[in-house]
Scaffold this active site. Sequence first.
Site, PDB file in Angstrom:
ATOM      1  N   CYS A 138       0.853  -1.179   0.000  1.00  0.00           N
ATOM      2  CA  CYS A 138       0.000   0.000   0.000  1.00  0.00           C
ATOM      3  C   CYS A 138       0.892   1.233   0.000  1.00  0.00           C
ATOM      4  O   CYS A 138       1.730   1.400   0.905  1.00  0.00           O
ATOM      5  CB  CYS A 138      -0.873  -0.019   1.254  1.00  0.00           C
ATOM      6  N   CYS A 142      -1.080   3.851  -6.522  1.00  0.00           N
ATOM      7  CA  CYS A 142      -1.908   3.217  -5.497  1.00  0.00           C
ATOM      8  C   CYS A 142      -2.126   1.795  -5.972  1.00  0.00           C
ATOM      9  O   CYS A 142      -2.391   1.564  -7.156  1.00  0.00           O
ATOM     10  CB  CYS A 142      -3.242   3.957  -5.362  1.00  0.00           C
TER      11      CYS A 142
HETATM   12  N1  DGL Z   1      -4.101   0.734  -1.931  1.00  0.00           N
HETATM   13  C1  DGL Z   1      -3.702   1.875  -1.196  1.00  0.00           C
HETATM   14  C2  DGL Z   1      -2.465   2.535  -1.785  1.00  0.00           C
HETATM   15  O1  DGL Z   1      -1.678   1.884  -2.439  1.00  0.00           O
HETATM   16  C3  DGL Z   1      -4.690   2.931  -0.775  1.00  0.00           C
HETATM   17  C4  DGL Z   1      -6.147   2.742  -0.927  1.00  0.00           C
HETATM   18  C5  DGL Z   1      -6.915   3.495   0.144  1.00  0.00           C
HETATM   19  O2  DGL Z   1      -7.158   4.689  -0.003  1.00  0.00           O
HETATM   20  O3  DGL Z   1      -7.230   2.848   1.137  1.00  0.00           O
HETATM   21  O4  DGL Z   1      -2.243   3.697  -1.597  1.00  0.00           O
END
Ligand code: DGL
Length: 273
Positions: A70, A192
């Site tokens: 993430c 993301c």
């Molecule tokens: N998947 C997450 C990232 O790579 C963020 C998604 C969210 O906002 O929870 O930033």
Amino acid sequence: MGVGVFDSGVGGLSVLRALRAELPHHNFIYIADSGHAPYGERDQAHVIARSRALTAHLLGQGVQALVIACNTATAAAIDVLRSEHPQLPIIGVEPALKPAAATSKTRRIGVMATRSTLGSSRFRALLGSLATQAEFVLQPCDGLADAIERGVANTANPPTATEIIAACARHTRALGQFGLKDGEIDTLVLGCTHYPFAAAVLRDLIGPDVQLVDTGEAVARQTRLRLASAVSTGESDSAPGRISLFSTGQATHLRAAAQRWLQLDGPVGTLHF
Ligand code: DGL
């Protein structure tokens, strides 16, 4: 033993997919923190607290390394986690600005990420280090990870599919003109881990020539190198690795996403913390 992987939801499966390809004999424990998502529009303290809790849980399961799948959690919490767990190899994800700058011809690069990632000091430092190499156009993609999260549960549901298309259209329009001519964006960074799952929608919007860059494979390679230097990689073991999936929210979302994107059919456990 195994590698712990977490994300705010199903997005980190784009990283897990690459990890599984790179380390097919390894065991992975994946947690989607869907009960406390999205991270991208929450404050840093929330993301740090969740990252700490998830790391403590995964350590309790005996993981030998941690992948923060993430961008938002990496930006907010990787320094804290590394200082609290100096023995644990911790691999994070950050928007692939460097590879994008190395290949862009127009030197104009779009970056899609959460508001929290783009506002973080970690991201600002990365951006500053590349300022002379290219012009980066930043787009905080409010709502997109959330739309992808809900969309996966029911792909046949027109409203959720429409929501992903609408969010992608809004954000790519805000970025400006895409193409290979001077002044156009020829490279789009997916900053993301949810966004690779909207790649087909984005591709339709920005055309066939623009390069999409994500970080899954680079993170998987980095993980293999870190494991090789820290512990035995288990590569002499030829049995396929086991992948265990958990969610702090709707287990059905993670199950549907893992089936659809990783062809994983196993059960998904629910965690209550
Ligand atoms: N998947 C997450 C990232 O790579 C963020 C998604 C969210 O906002 O929870 O930033």
